[in-house]
Design a protein around this motif. Structure first.
Motif, short mmCIF file in Angstrom:
data_model
loop_
_atom_site.label_atom_id
_atom_site.label_comp_id
_atom_site.label_asym_id
_atom_site.label_seq_id
_atom_site.Cartn_x
_atom_site.Cartn_y
_atom_site.Cartn_z
N MET B 135 113.96 -45.45 24.46
CA MET B 135 113.69 -45.25 22.95
C MET B 135 112.48 -44.97 22.60
N LYS B 136 111.47 -45.66 23.22
CA LYS B 136 110.01 -45.46 23.20
C LYS B 136 109.67 -44.30 23.33
N ALA B 137 110.30 -43.69 24.72
CA ALA B 137 109.87 -42.31 25.18
C ALA B 137 110.28 -41.10 24.22
N PHE B 138 111.46 -41.61 23.52
CA PHE B 138 112.02 -40.53 22.69
C PHE B 138 111.38 -40.39 21.24
N LYS B 139 110.57 -41.61 20.98
CA LYS B 139 110.07 -41.61 19.83
C LYS B 139 108.57 -40.86 20.10
N LYS B 140 108.05 -41.01 21.02
CA LYS B 140 106.80 -40.49 21.47
C LYS B 140 106.93 -39.10 21.46
N SER B 141 108.03 -38.33 22.06
CA SER B 141 108.37 -37.25 22.07
C SER B 141 108.40 -36.30 20.93
N LEU B 142 109.17 -37.07 20.11
CA LEU B 142 109.66 -36.71 18.64
C LEU B 142 108.23 -36.41 17.82
N GLU B 143 107.34 -37.47 18.02
CA GLU B 143 106.18 -37.61 17.25
C GLU B 143 105.39 -36.12 17.53
N GLU B 144 105.05 -36.05 19.00
CA GLU B 144 104.38 -35.02 19.43
C GLU B 144 105.06 -33.51 18.93
N TRP B 145 106.52 -33.42 19.00
CA TRP B 145 107.19 -32.17 18.54
C TRP B 145 107.16 -31.91 16.94
N THR B 146 107.32 -33.16 16.21
CA THR B 146 107.27 -32.81 14.52
C THR B 146 105.99 -32.99 14.18
N SER B 147 104.94 -33.40 14.82
CA SER B 147 103.50 -33.75 14.46
C SER B 147 103.40 -34.87 13.40
N ASN B 148 104.58 -35.77 13.35
CA ASN B 148 104.70 -36.81 12.26
C ASN B 148 104.52 -38.01 13.12
N THR B 149 103.76 -38.95 12.51
CA THR B 149 103.85 -40.45 13.03
C THR B 149 104.86 -40.90 12.66
N ILE B 150 105.67 -41.77 13.53
CA ILE B 150 106.83 -42.65 12.90
C ILE B 150 106.47 -43.72 12.85
N THR B 151 106.27 -44.25 11.54
CA THR B 151 105.70 -45.59 11.17
C THR B 151 106.84 -46.59 11.28
N ASP B 152 106.48 -48.02 11.09
CA ASP B 152 107.49 -48.82 11.00
C ASP B 152 108.28 -48.75 9.78
N GLU B 153 107.37 -48.39 8.64
CA GLU B 153 107.96 -48.21 7.24
C GLU B 153 109.16 -46.92 7.33
N ALA B 154 108.73 -46.06 8.21
CA ALA B 154 109.75 -44.85 8.08
C ALA B 154 111.01 -45.37 8.78
N LEU B 155 110.73 -46.14 10.02
CA LEU B 155 111.86 -46.63 10.64
C LEU B 155 112.62 -47.65 9.68
N ASP B 156 111.86 -48.44 8.82
CA ASP B 156 112.75 -49.36 8.06
C ASP B 156 113.53 -48.48 7.31
N HIS B 157 112.93 -47.47 6.43
CA HIS B 157 113.68 -46.64 5.48
C HIS B 157 114.82 -45.81 6.27
N ALA B 158 114.73 -45.55 7.37
CA ALA B 158 115.75 -44.80 8.16
C ALA B 158 116.80 -45.72 8.46
N ILE B 159 116.68 -47.17 8.74
CA ILE B 159 117.46 -47.97 9.24
C ILE B 159 118.40 -48.37 8.00
N ASP B 160 117.60 -48.53 6.81
CA ASP B 160 118.06 -48.94 5.46
C ASP B 160 119.27 -47.91 5.33
N VAL B 161 118.67 -46.74 5.34
CA VAL B 161 119.47 -45.42 4.88
C VAL B 161 120.87 -45.43 5.72
#
Lengths: 286, 375
Positions: B135-161
């Motif tokens: 999961m950590k490796a996936f998050k890191k590779s996604l951040e590089e690909w999308t150039s978006n930092t995946i913050t805790d707030e963004a994860l909280d929002h995604a989990i909520d949705v």
């Protein structure tokens, strides 16, 4: 003219002991299968007449012709029949049928009519499909299984084999039983592979009866695997055109370690008879 | 209700519109073990690559004798239907889907591919650690690909949705417990399939509207015998529709594209990735992941009883090895309880006539004396 080894004889029959005018209930069942079609008429609880023909591409006409042929010389007309039920793969295209019943129900009821109420397992060996049906009392279906897309070398496959080996189709079963022991079976996974292997055996010079034994052993092997899924119980009855092929029946009896029920009725009529029985039940429930 | 089917039928247009509207990237995934929340938190749209079951003459050259789902996904890629998909990810599941994941790359170039290892023993002692590190490796590779930092707030929002979506879908499924369900099996399957190709926030809005409308729906008459659907994943509701046209009702399913997709929620905790790891490892076991610690049979029986089913249709995709391996055990447990069931194999194209005969006979078995009157 080239002989057509695959052809089996069409037939019709009437029980002349019955006067249909005295019958209280007259019903008909029509079974339109992939290879053959049957029409039967029941007068009260007795089989009065039937016909057994090849299925033609025009199913509506085919159904009418099959029933007309059954009614030939009887004086009975379609209008005299109180209820008609269609079954088989062409059941929805019989314009004059009052209702339809699926072939699994029809074969179950037809087998009980033909072979008696002790039948607990019905194996229908048809033109393209094999069905194994396990029953409770009162014709209720307990479990069933049907071959999937592959035809597992059913009736149509045997017709192809008859032409390939130039052996009349009615003789294939008996000739395959010449030796007491079977040779190795051809491919048990696929009809097309089996036919190719059979041609190979012929080229190698294997005697005809051994080639037939090898091929029918493979057919029985595949059917046994299908039947095994429902854990067959005694009494077992075979219906459908291939039930007349002793080469398959005897091998299945050997594999299942069970003898099958016998009857004077043509087992190919089971579906149509079952449909006519359903028609009687429909009339009774009105 | 029909809007879910519309989205499902026009899923490519939906995703293209989403891209045009948001400027985000679309990440196609093959298997339900893909942690979609992480993708969503990276402002990308996770889209499940679903097949269409069209006959084709192309995939046998690349992906011979695989299941119809895997073959057809490759066919859809080859036909350019997924041309809007920027990247693809495969979360370790069956070999056929891995084959599709690899073969798809021969037909379309993707700017991102990721292979996430998901332990086959999902309940194993080390599984949590393995999944967490993936999961950590996936998050890191996604951040590089999308150039978006995946913050805790963004994860909280995604989990909520996503949790909201799961709760709403559970509410829809709960309605099917009724004696006369107001939601058919085909409708429910279209809803859950649509959720896998849509932005979950859009899907949540649609679900909330439908849940408001549904109480006004009138109950039809007796719906017929209540059946459960078990087996390989599917991409449409054709089987449910066929069963329901024949006079029965599908009240519950145990498909990875159906109820198993949304059945369990993420239980929030401080370490978001750990919470997600536990959610995906804890989802109802698919046939492939149901190994030493078997939970799938108990889950099937629980659903059967909770939804008051009267029979089970087990529909396996032809060549589906996880379900092919697991089915004998499922047959055994159903036989032990004398629960009627019928086994079907599906392929890219299935002869409807033949399937109809078998389904009719099975419905007769569950509820005897059914003859179809004409006119």
């Amino acid at each position: 003219m080239t002989r057509e080894y695959w052809k089996w004889p069409e037939s019709r029959w009437t029980l002349n002991d019955i006067d249909w005018r005295k019958a209280n209930i007259i019903t008909a069942g029509i079974d339109i299968g992939s290879v053959s079609s049957q029409a039967v008429v029941l007068c009260d609880d007795k089989l009065y007449c039937y016909s057994n023909n090849y299925t033609s591409p025009e199913i509506g006409d085919n159904a009418k012709n099959t029933l007309d042929r059954a009614l030939e010389t009887t004086g009975l007309t379609i209008d005299d029949i109180q209820y008609i039920v269609g079954t088989g793969y062409g059941r929805d295209n019989i314009p004059f049928a009052n209702a339809t019943a699926n072939e699994i129900t029809s074969h179950a009821k037809g087998a009980r009519f033909i072979f008696g109420p002790a039948v607990m397992t019905v194996v229908d060996l048809g033109g393209q499909t094999a069905k194994a049906i396990k029953l409770y009392e009162r014709d209720r279906i307990r479990d069933f299984t049907v071959n999937d897309k592959c035809a597992v070398n059913m009736g149509y496959g045997i017709e192809v084999l008859a032409d390939l080996l130039q052996v009349p189709i009615e003789e294939i079963g008996e000739r395959s039983l010449s030796d007491s022991e079977d040779p190795e079976p051809v491919s048990t996974t696929c009809n097309t592979f089996a036919t190719t292997e059979t041609m190979g055996l012929l080229r190698e010079g294997m005697p005809e009866h051994e080639v037939l034994a090898s091929h029918l052993f493979a057919v029985a092997w595949r059917l046994y695997a299908l039947i095994g899924r429902i854990s067959p119980e005694k009494e077992v009855a075979f219906t459908g055109g291939l039930a007349k092929n002793m080469g398959i029946v005897k091998r299945l009896e050997r594999d299942m370690k069970m003898e099958t029920s016998m009857s004077d009725y043509d087992p190919q009529l089971a579906g149509a008879i079952g449909a006519a029985v359903v028609a009687q039940e429909m009339l009774a429930s009105r | 209700m029909h809007r879910f089917k519309e989205v499902l039928d026009n899923r490519h247009e939906y995703a293209k519109n989403w891209k045009a509207r948001t400027g985000g990237k679309v990440l196609g995934y093959f298997e339900p073990y893909t942690p979609e929340e992480v993708i969503y938190a990276a402002s990308a749209l996770p889209v499940r690559l679903l097949s269409r079951h069209e006959p084709d003459d192309m995939t046998d050259r690349n992906i011979y004798a695989s299941c119809a789902c895997a073959r057809d996904i490759v066919n859809q890629v080859a036909l350019g239907r997924f041309d809007y998909v920027d990247g693809i990810t495969y979360a370790e599941a069956c070999q056929w889907m891995r084959h599709a994941f690899i073969s798809s790359q021969y037909f379309q170039s993707f700017s991102y591919t990721c292979d996430i290892f998901v332990p086959d023993y999902v309940d194993g002692h080390r599984s949590k650690d393995v999944m967490y590190s993936e999961m950590k490796a996936f998050k890191k590779s996604l951040e590089e690909w999308t150039s978006n930092t995946i913050t805790d707030e963004a994860l909280d929002h995604a989990i909520d949705v996503y949790n909201t979506n799961r709760r709403l879908m559970r509410q829809i499924y709960e309605l099917r417990r009724a004696d006369n369900p107001i939601v058919s099996g085909a409708e429910a399957m279209e809803m859950v399939l649509a959720s896998q190709v849509m932005d979950k926030e859009d899907h949540n809005r649609m679900l909330q509207e439908v849940l408001k409308e549904l109480p006004r729906r009138s109950h039809a008459g007796y719906p017929g015998p209540r059946l459960m659907l078990v087996g390989s994943p599917t991409s449409d509701a054709n089987l449910e529709r066929l069963v329901e046209e024949l006079g029965a009702v599908v009240v519950i399913d145990e498909l990875c594209t159906g109820s198993c997709y949304f059945w369990n929620e993420v239980i929030p905790q401080e370490d978001r990735l750990l919470a997600l790891s536990l959610r995906y490892l804890g989802k109802p076991h698919c046939a492939l992941k149901d190994n030493n610690w078997r939970r799938r049979p108990a889950h099937i029986l629980q659903l059967y009883e909770d939804f008051n089913a009267q029979g089970v249709i087990i529909a396996k995709q032809i060549y589906c090895h996880p379900h092919g391996t697991d089915n004998p055990h499922i047959w055994k447990i159903l036989r032990e309880r004398i629960y009627p069931f019928h086994f079907l194999e599906r392929d890219t194209t299935v002869p409807e006539r033949e399937m109809k005969t078998r389904l009719e006979a099975f419905i007769n078995l569950v509820e005897p004396v059914r003859v179809k009157l004409r006119g």
